[in-house]
Design an enzyme around this catalytic site. Sequence first.
Site, short mmCIF file in Angstrom:
data_model
loop_
_atom_site.label_atom_id
_atom_site.label_comp_id
_atom_site.label_asym_id
_atom_site.label_seq_id
_atom_site.Cartn_x
_atom_site.Cartn_y
_atom_site.Cartn_z
N THR A 141 12.38 -3.84 -4.98
CA THR A 141 11.62 -5.05 -5.29
C THR A 141 12.19 -5.75 -6.52
O THR A 141 12.74 -5.10 -7.41
CB THR A 141 10.14 -4.68 -5.53
OG1 THR A 141 9.48 -5.78 -6.17
CG2 THR A 141 9.99 -3.47 -6.45
N LYS A 170 9.33 2.21 -8.87
CA LYS A 170 10.38 1.67 -7.99
C LYS A 170 11.73 1.66 -8.72
O LYS A 170 12.76 1.96 -8.13
CB LYS A 170 10.01 0.26 -7.52
CG LYS A 170 8.82 0.18 -6.57
CD LYS A 170 9.05 0.85 -5.22
CE LYS A 170 10.04 0.11 -4.34
NZ LYS A 170 10.13 0.76 -3.00
P1 NAD Z 1 2.65 -1.09 2.48
O1 NAD Z 1 1.80 -0.55 1.37
O2 NAD Z 1 2.09 -2.11 3.40
O3 NAD Z 1 3.15 0.13 3.40
C1 NAD Z 1 3.57 1.35 2.88
C2 NAD Z 1 3.70 2.33 4.04
O4 NAD Z 1 4.22 3.57 3.51
C3 NAD Z 1 2.37 2.66 4.73
O5 NAD Z 1 2.54 2.66 6.13
C4 NAD Z 1 2.05 4.07 4.23
O6 NAD Z 1 1.29 4.82 5.15
C5 NAD Z 1 3.45 4.64 4.05
N1 NAD Z 1 3.48 5.76 3.08
C6 NAD Z 1 2.94 5.81 1.84
N2 NAD Z 1 3.16 7.01 1.28
C7 NAD Z 1 3.89 7.73 2.18
C8 NAD Z 1 4.45 9.04 2.16
N3 NAD Z 1 4.30 9.85 1.10
N4 NAD Z 1 5.15 9.46 3.24
C9 NAD Z 1 5.31 8.64 4.33
N5 NAD Z 1 4.79 7.39 4.39
C10 NAD Z 1 4.09 6.94 3.32
O7 NAD Z 1 3.98 -1.61 1.77
P2 NAD Z 1 4.87 -2.89 2.13
O8 NAD Z 1 4.31 -4.09 1.49
O9 NAD Z 1 5.16 -2.89 3.58
O10 NAD Z 1 6.20 -2.51 1.31
C11 NAD Z 1 7.20 -1.69 1.91
C12 NAD Z 1 8.32 -1.47 0.91
O11 NAD Z 1 8.86 -2.73 0.50
C13 NAD Z 1 7.88 -0.76 -0.37
O12 NAD Z 1 8.88 0.14 -0.74
C14 NAD Z 1 7.74 -1.89 -1.39
O13 NAD Z 1 7.99 -1.43 -2.69
C15 NAD Z 1 8.84 -2.83 -0.92
N6 NAD Z 1 8.62 -4.26 -1.22
C16 NAD Z 1 7.45 -4.87 -0.91
C17 NAD Z 1 7.30 -6.24 -1.16
C18 NAD Z 1 6.02 -6.97 -0.77
O14 NAD Z 1 5.88 -8.14 -1.09
N7 NAD Z 1 5.09 -6.35 -0.08
C19 NAD Z 1 8.33 -6.97 -1.75
C20 NAD Z 1 9.53 -6.30 -2.07
C21 NAD Z 1 9.67 -4.95 -1.79
#
Ligand code: NAD
Length: 352
Positions: A141, A170
Site C-alpha cells: 500500500t 505493511k
Molecule cells: P480485506 O480486509 O477486504 O480482505 C482481507 C482478506 O484476507 C479477507 O478475506 C480475510 O479473511 C483474509 N485474511 C485475513 N487474515 C488472514 C490470515 N491470517 N490467513 C488467511 N487469510 C486471511 O482487504 P483488501 O482491502 O481486499 O486488501 C487486500 C490487500 O491489499 C491487503 O494486503 C491490503 O493491505 C492491500 N491494499 C488495500 C488497499 C485498499 O484500498 N483496500 C489499497 C492498497 C493495498
Amino acid sequence: MKRMLVTGGAGFIGSNFIQYILDNQQDVVLLVNLDLLTYAGNLENLKTVESDPRYVFVHGDVRDRDLVRDLFGRYDFDTVVHFAAESHVDRSIVEPEIFLTTNIIGTQTLLDAAKAHWKIHPEDKYSRAFRPGVKYLQVSTDEVYGALGRTGMFTEDTPLSPNSPYSASKAGADLMVRAYHETYGLPVNITRCSNNYGPYQFPEKLIPLIIHNALKEKPLPVYGDGMQIRDWLHVKDHCSAITTVLEKGGVGEVYNIGGNNERANLEIVRLILKELGKPESLITHVKDRPGHDRRYAIDNTKITAELGWKPAYTFGRGMAETIRWYLENPEWVEHVTSGAYQTYYQKMYGNR
Ligand code: NAD
Ligand code: TYD
C-alpha cells in the site's frame, strides 16, 4: 501455464482479482485461494467463480507453516499473489497485535514456503540467475510512505515512514520481502497501490460505509475537517496493474500503482449524496482519527512508462457503477452488516 496461489481471495480486492484472472487469463490453469475467512472474508464475493474447474478454495491461515508448505507440495505453485492481511487502519489503532502476526509473520511464512519449494539459493542472487518462471508478488500500500503535505507525490524511492500500526505492519512485511530477495535471490515484486473502491468492499472503509449510511439516512461520520486527501483507484484497475507487474515487472522491483485521482474525503461524501439524492445535512463531523495521514498521492510514472499500464476507469464512471452495485446487491450488504458489524459500529462510532 500458470499455477497460482492467491491469499486473502475472499476479501475485497482478492475476490475482484480472482474474478479478473479467471475471466482474462486463460494461461492460469490452477488458482488456489487460501483465506481464513475473518470478518473481512466472504465467500459470497466468489459465487461467480465457484464452479470454475481451475478454482480451489482452501480455508486456512497464512501463518500456518505446515498448511502453507503442504499446499506448495500438493499444487506446485509458480506464482504467489499475497493479499491476505488485516487491512483497516481504525482497527489497527484499537488492536495492533493481530496486524503484526497476520501481516508480518504471515508474509514471512509464505516467503519461506516459496523459497523452499522453488529451491532458491543465495547463489541465484549473486549470479542474478533468478529462477525463471516463478514469482512472489506482495500486495502492499502507498500508506507505507507516510503522509504528504500539500505538494509532492510518492515515488518508489520515497523513504518508508508509516504512521499507523496498519501501515507499519505493511512496511515491515515489505522489508521482509525485500530481504528475501536481497539475501536469497527470491524473485519478487512489491506493488504499492493507493486507496481502492468498487464492488464487494466491506462497509468499514469510507466509500461503502458512506453509501450504506446514506441509504439508511443515518449520520455520515466524517473524521475531523474532512479535508484529508486520498488518491482513489477502481479495484479492477488495481487488478490489471498487478497482472501487468506479474507479467512484465523486473525481478526485485517495486511498483507504485495509482491513477492520478486525488479527492478530499468531503468531496467523496458529497458526490455519493448527490448520486443517491440524499441531503447534505446527514454529514456529521466526528473526532479525528489519531495519527491521521493528511494526504496520499501516487507518482505512477514507473508502471506507466516502463510497463505500459494505464487505468481504464474514470472516477465518474467508477463511482457511478460502484454505487449502482451497492443498490443492486442489498442482500450482500444486509449479510455483511448484520451481527458483528453492529457491535463494531457501536464500538467505533458510538461515542465519537
Ligand atoms: P480485506 O480486509 O477486504 O480482505 C482481507 C482478506 O484476507 C479477507 O478475506 C480475510 O479473511 C483474509 N485474511 C485475513 N487474515 C488472514 C490470515 N491470517 N490467513 C488467511 N487469510 C486471511 O482487504 P483488501 O482491502 O481486499 O486488501 C487486500 C490487500 O491489499 C491487503 O494486503 C491490503 O493491505 C492491500 N491494499 C488495500 C488497499 C485498499 O484500498 N483496500 C489499497 C492498497 C493495498
Ligand atoms: P479508509 O477507507 O479507512 O482508508 P485509509 O484510512 O486506509 O485511507 O479511510 C479513507 C479516508 O476517509 C481517511 O482519510 C479516513 C476517512 N474516514 C472518515 O472520515 N470517516 C469514516 O467513517 C471512515 C471509515 C474513514
